[in-house]
Scaffold this motif. Structure first.
Motif, PDB file in Angstrom:
ATOM      1  N   SER A 156       0.676  -1.154  -0.036  1.00  0.00           N
ATOM      2  CA  SER A 156       0.045   0.003   0.005  1.00  0.00           C
ATOM      3  C   SER A 156       1.105   1.056  -0.113  1.00  0.00           C
ATOM      4  CB  SER A 156      -0.823  -0.087   1.407  1.00  0.00           C
ATOM      5  OG  SER A 156      -1.761   1.049   1.103  1.00  0.00           O
ATOM      6  N   VAL A 157       0.477   2.202  -0.981  1.00  0.00           N
ATOM      7  CA  VAL A 157       1.219   3.452  -1.098  1.00  0.00           C
ATOM      8  C   VAL A 157       0.987   4.325   0.200  1.00  0.00           C
ATOM      9  CG1 VAL A 157       1.626   5.366  -2.535  1.00  0.00           C
ATOM     10  CG2 VAL A 157       1.572   3.291  -3.636  1.00  0.00           C
ATOM     11  N   SER A 158       2.046   5.096   0.466  1.00  0.00           N
ATOM     12  CA  SER A 158       1.759   5.986   1.492  1.00  0.00           C
ATOM     13  C   SER A 158       1.500   7.284   1.248  1.00  0.00           C
ATOM     14  CB  SER A 158       3.104   6.057   2.687  1.00  0.00           C
ATOM     15  OG  SER A 158       3.270   4.759   3.314  1.00  0.00           O
ATOM     16  N   GLY A 159       1.119   8.401   2.173  1.00  0.00           N
ATOM     17  CA  GLY A 159       0.622   9.683   1.743  1.00  0.00           C
ATOM     18  C   GLY A 159       1.948  10.416   1.246  1.00  0.00           C
ATOM     19  N   ALA A 160       1.690  11.379   0.484  1.00  0.00           N
ATOM     20  CA  ALA A 160       2.636  12.169  -0.463  1.00  0.00           C
ATOM     21  C   ALA A 160       3.530  12.686   0.288  1.00  0.00           C
ATOM     22  CB  ALA A 160       1.969  12.844  -1.649  1.00  0.00           C
ATOM     23  N   LYS A 161       4.954  12.365   0.140  1.00  0.00           N
ATOM     24  CA  LYS A 161       5.951  13.125   0.787  1.00  0.00           C
ATOM     25  C   LYS A 161       6.046  14.713   0.377  1.00  0.00           C
ATOM     26  CE  LYS A 161      11.089  13.800   0.484  1.00  0.00           C
ATOM     27  NZ  LYS A 161      10.820  15.268  -0.291  1.00  0.00           N
ATOM     28  N   ASN A 162       5.801  14.844  -1.013  1.00  0.00           N
ATOM     29  CA  ASN A 162       6.015  16.209  -1.565  1.00  0.00           C
ATOM     30  C   ASN A 162       4.654  16.906  -1.054  1.00  0.00           C
ATOM     31  OD1 ASN A 162       8.528  15.537  -2.587  1.00  0.00           O
ATOM     32  ND2 ASN A 162       7.722  14.996  -4.694  1.00  0.00           N
ATOM     33  N   SER A 163       3.731  16.419  -0.748  1.00  0.00           N
ATOM     34  CA  SER A 163       2.461  17.213   0.071  1.00  0.00           C
ATOM     35  C   SER A 163       2.679  17.582   1.397  1.00  0.00           C
ATOM     36  CB  SER A 163       1.257  16.353  -0.285  1.00  0.00           C
ATOM     37  OG  SER A 163       0.527  16.540  -1.405  1.00  0.00           O
ATOM     38  N   VAL A 164       3.182  16.426   2.213  1.00  0.00           N
ATOM     39  CA  VAL A 164       3.092  16.567   3.503  1.00  0.00           C
ATOM     40  C   VAL A 164       3.954  17.577   3.963  1.00  0.00           C
ATOM     41  CG1 VAL A 164       4.469  14.850   4.286  1.00  0.00           C
ATOM     42  CG2 VAL A 164       2.598  15.105   5.538  1.00  0.00           C
ATOM     43  N   VAL A 165       5.300  17.690   3.268  1.00  0.00           N
ATOM     44  CA  VAL A 165       6.493  18.571   3.855  1.00  0.00           C
ATOM     45  C   VAL A 165       5.940  20.030   3.631  1.00  0.00           C
ATOM     46  CG1 VAL A 165       8.181  16.895   3.306  1.00  0.00           C
ATOM     47  CG2 VAL A 165       7.203  18.527   1.582  1.00  0.00           C
ATOM     48  N   ALA A 166       4.839  20.398   2.730  1.00  0.00           N
ATOM     49  CA  ALA A 166       4.220  21.595   2.776  1.00  0.00           C
ATOM     50  C   ALA A 166       2.831  21.754   3.631  1.00  0.00           C
ATOM     51  CB  ALA A 166       3.611  21.836   1.317  1.00  0.00           C
ATOM     52  N   LEU A 167       2.273  20.701   3.925  1.00  0.00           N
ATOM     53  CA  LEU A 167       1.097  20.886   4.675  1.00  0.00           C
ATOM     54  C   LEU A 167       1.439  20.972   6.139  1.00  0.00           C
ATOM     55  CD1 LEU A 167      -0.740  17.644   3.053  1.00  0.00           C
ATOM     56  CD2 LEU A 167      -1.385  20.008   2.755  1.00  0.00           C
ATOM     57  N   ILE A 168       2.438  20.474   6.730  1.00  0.00           N
ATOM     58  CA  ILE A 168       2.909  20.719   7.966  1.00  0.00           C
ATOM     59  C   ILE A 168       3.182  22.142   8.442  1.00  0.00           C
ATOM     60  CG2 ILE A 168       4.560  20.079   9.912  1.00  0.00           C
ATOM     61  CD1 ILE A 168       4.616  17.094   8.507  1.00  0.00           C
ATOM     62  N   PRO A 169       4.373  22.897   7.483  1.00  0.00           N
ATOM     63  CA  PRO A 169       4.268  24.320   7.637  1.00  0.00           C
ATOM     64  C   PRO A 169       3.253  25.051   7.502  1.00  0.00           C
ATOM     65  CG  PRO A 169       6.056  23.395   6.416  1.00  0.00           C
ATOM     66  CD  PRO A 169       5.000  22.249   6.515  1.00  0.00           C
ATOM     67  N   ALA A 170       2.324  24.729   6.601  1.00  0.00           N
ATOM     68  CA  ALA A 170       1.005  25.316   6.309  1.00  0.00           C
ATOM     69  C   ALA A 170       0.082  25.500   7.443  1.00  0.00           C
ATOM     70  CB  ALA A 170       0.360  24.861   5.182  1.00  0.00           C
ATOM     71  N   ALA A 171       0.079  24.305   8.410  1.00  0.00           N
ATOM     72  CA  ALA A 171      -0.684  24.531   9.544  1.00  0.00           C
ATOM     73  C   ALA A 171      -0.159  25.448  10.511  1.00  0.00           C
ATOM     74  CB  ALA A 171      -0.564  23.109  10.232  1.00  0.00           C
ATOM     75  N   ILE A 172       0.904  26.167  10.555  1.00  0.00           N
ATOM     76  CA  ILE A 172       1.167  27.184  11.288  1.00  0.00           C
ATOM     77  C   ILE A 172       0.093  28.637  11.226  1.00  0.00           C
ATOM     78  CG2 ILE A 172       2.889  29.290  11.460  1.00  0.00           C
ATOM     79  CD1 ILE A 172       4.899  27.279  11.145  1.00  0.00           C
ATOM     80  N   LEU A 173      -0.571  28.522   9.950  1.00  0.00           N
ATOM     81  CA  LEU A 173      -1.444  29.503   9.575  1.00  0.00           C
ATOM     82  C   LEU A 173      -2.707  29.504  10.322  1.00  0.00           C
ATOM     83  CD1 LEU A 173      -0.712  29.771   5.691  1.00  0.00           C
ATOM     84  CD2 LEU A 173      -0.043  31.643   7.586  1.00  0.00           C
ATOM     85  N   ALA A 174      -2.873  28.319  10.780  1.00  0.00           N
ATOM     86  CA  ALA A 174      -4.536  28.184  11.381  1.00  0.00           C
ATOM     87  C   ALA A 174      -4.601  28.704  12.857  1.00  0.00           C
ATOM     88  CB  ALA A 174      -4.735  26.670  11.639  1.00  0.00           C
ATOM     89  N   ASP A 175      -5.745  29.006  13.327  1.00  0.00           N
ATOM     90  CA  ASP A 175      -6.064  29.466  14.433  1.00  0.00           C
ATOM     91  C   ASP A 175      -6.606  28.397  15.517  1.00  0.00           C
ATOM     92  OD1 ASP A 175      -5.425  32.232  13.765  1.00  0.00           O
ATOM     93  OD2 ASP A 175      -7.677  32.268  13.074  1.00  0.00           O
ATOM     94  N   ASP A 176      -6.492  27.288  15.126  1.00  0.00           N
ATOM     95  CA  ASP A 176      -7.000  25.993  15.816  1.00  0.00           C
ATOM     96  C   ASP A 176      -6.158  24.840  15.377  1.00  0.00           C
ATOM     97  OD1 ASP A 176      -8.132  24.555  17.840  1.00  0.00           O
ATOM     98  OD2 ASP A 176     -10.086  25.448  17.109  1.00  0.00           O
ATOM     99  N   VAL A 177      -6.477  23.630  15.874  1.00  0.00           N
ATOM    100  CA  VAL A 177      -5.808  22.595  15.535  1.00  0.00           C
ATOM    101  C   VAL A 177      -6.069  22.075  14.298  1.00  0.00           C
ATOM    102  CG1 VAL A 177      -5.650  20.012  16.241  1.00  0.00           C
ATOM    103  CG2 VAL A 177      -5.904  21.660  18.034  1.00  0.00           C
ATOM    104  N   VAL A 178      -4.979  21.369  13.523  1.00  0.00           N
ATOM    105  CA  VAL A 178      -4.953  20.915  12.408  1.00  0.00           C
ATOM    106  C   VAL A 178      -4.712  19.307  12.482  1.00  0.00           C
ATOM    107  CG1 VAL A 178      -4.222  20.957   9.984  1.00  0.00           C
ATOM    108  CG2 VAL A 178      -4.707  23.273  11.146  1.00  0.00           C
ATOM    109  N   VAL A 179      -5.411  18.545  11.770  1.00  0.00           N
ATOM    110  CA  VAL A 179      -5.216  16.908  11.944  1.00  0.00           C
ATOM    111  C   VAL A 179      -4.847  16.612  10.482  1.00  0.00           C
ATOM    112  CG1 VAL A 179      -6.136  14.777  12.682  1.00  0.00           C
ATOM    113  CG2 VAL A 179      -6.602  16.901  14.031  1.00  0.00           C
TER     114      VAL A 179
END
Length: 419
Positions: free
Chosen positions: A17-40
């Motif tokens: 089974s293929v895992s989640g995209a590395k080239n997405s998640v490395v941007a998704l994690i820093p992008a979570a900084i912009l939120a005013d609440d919890v990002v899952v």
């Protein structure tokens, strides 16, 4: 020092089974900084790049809970502090902190990014976009300083001189909390860009056009928390397809989006690879004879640069002569001398690779020089007679989730050892 030891020639069968995209998640994690609440984030791959990003987030004050493939990020306590060079230099995608910190605080001090050595990969397009949005850019020591007169950035009309995934995502991240409208022209179109835009829109951003060459972002004042499923990793999927065709006797590859791999699969079909395309999976049969083909990389939806190296071992097993030309990264040829050590009839001149097949590979001590070159050597080791020892495996562990466990489950004789 860690090494991967492979005793080759074992037939691979079963499913992976293929895992989640590395080239997405490395941007998704820093992008979570912009939120005013919890990002899952769900479907997060188990790779060292994620560990490095989590370490950076926690250094800045975020509260992060990592459980299996789920990452829960509470960014509310993030502070705008200088991000140390020793942490940032571990990975290339650390530059996404430029956009997220600039968007949240209007300023940032971040070390210069690291990552694989693939030749010149300047971040001038990122900086040009930030300057158009009102940021001043300066270098001090090993850090980049981004400042704004009033700790605010403004929407702008930005034309990317060349198509760049990183610059497109970084500009988009910064623009979501800018004042006014930002238009990004000549934007990259990769699926990972759509994935990041989907997260941001689910947080309350107003992004239109992701996946096209014109992206429009209307700035908003606040972004809320959300839950997001990371898309499957098309590069990991392509790697396992090549591996299954090269050394498999029937491998079912699950969690695959065919739409993300059309140009790659078309090239495999041109070679004569027999496979069955399903809704979210691909079954690769045992192969008999394959034809040599020529490959030229190009921006999405063309043939991905990240897939030319993992495909190379399969190409050298085919009958005939072919070429590989990488138009994206000039140094994406470092796997060539290592494959030649193993007996491949292959050579490189600048960004052009020439090969003659079929080559009979023998196990040798080889070195991974970057992430995708490492994947190529793993595939070659599975194909080869005898034992292959791969050093510099930290590159491989940066981008392939649970690769030892996944290959072992298919029947590979593969081990990760520490000298």
């Amino acid at each position: 020092m860690k090494k991967i030891i492979i005793n080759g020639g074992k037939p691979l069968k079963g499913e992976v089974s293929v895992s989640g995209a590395k080239n997405s998640v490395v941007a998704l994690i820093p992008a979570a900084i912009l939120a005013d609440d919890v990002v899952v984030l769900d479907g997060v791959p188990n790779i060292s790049d994620v560990d490095s990003l989590v370490d950076i987030m926690e250094t800045m004050g975020a509260k992060v809970v990592h459980s299996g493939e789920t990452l829960e990020i509470d960014p509310r306590s993030v502070q705008n502090i200088p991000v140390p060079y020793d942490k940032i230099s571990r990975l290339r995608a650390s530059y996404y902190f430029y956009g997220s910190l600039l968007g949240r605080f209007g300023q940032a001090v971040v070390g210069l990014p690291g990552g694989c050595d693939l030749g010149p990969r300047p971040i001038d397009l990122h900086l040009k976009a930030f300057e158009a949005m009102g940021a001043d850019v300066s270098y001090e020591g090993e850090s980049m300083h981004l400042t704004t007169p009033h700790q605010t950035i403004y929407g702008a009309h930005i034309y990317m001189d060349t198509v760049s995934v990183g610059a497109t995502i970084n500009t988009m991240i910064a623009a979501v909390k800018a004042q006014g409208r930002t238009v990004i022209e000549n934007a990259a179109r990769e699926p990972e860009i759509i994935d990041v835009a989907t997260l941001l829109n689910n947080m309350g951003a107003r992004i239109r056009g992701a996946g096209t060459d014109v992206i429009t972002v209307d700035g908003v004042e606040k972004l809320h928390g959300t839950r997001h499923q990371v898309i499957p990793d098309r590069i990991e999927a392509g790697t396992y397809i090549a591996l299954a065709a090269a050394a498999g006797e029937g491998v079912h590859i699950k969690n695959v989006l065919y739409e993300h791999l059309e140009s790659y699969i078309a090239k495999l079909e041109e070679m004569g690879v027999r496979m069955t395309i399903e809704e979210d999976a691909i079954y690769v049969e045992k192969q008999s004879s394959l034809r040599a083909v020529s490959v030229k990389t190009s921006p999405y939806p063309g043939f991905a640069t990240d897939l030319q190296q993992p495909l190379t071992p399969l190409l050298i097993s085919a009958e005939g002569q072919g070429t590989i030309v990488d138009t994206i990264y000039e140094k994406r040829i470092n796997h060539v001398p290592e494959l030649a050590k193993m007996g491949a009839a292959i050579s490189a001149d600048k960004n052009r690779i020439t090969y003659q097949g079929p080559s009979h590979l023998r196990g040798r001590a080889v070195k991974a020089t970057d992430l995708r070159a490492g994947a190529a050597l793993v595939i070659a080791g599975l194909m080869a007679d005898g034992q292959t020892q791969i050093s510099n495996v930290e590159f491989i562990l940066r981008g392939y989730s649970n690769i030892i466990e996944k290959l072992s489950a298919l029947g590979a004789d593969i081990h990760l050892v520490t000298d």
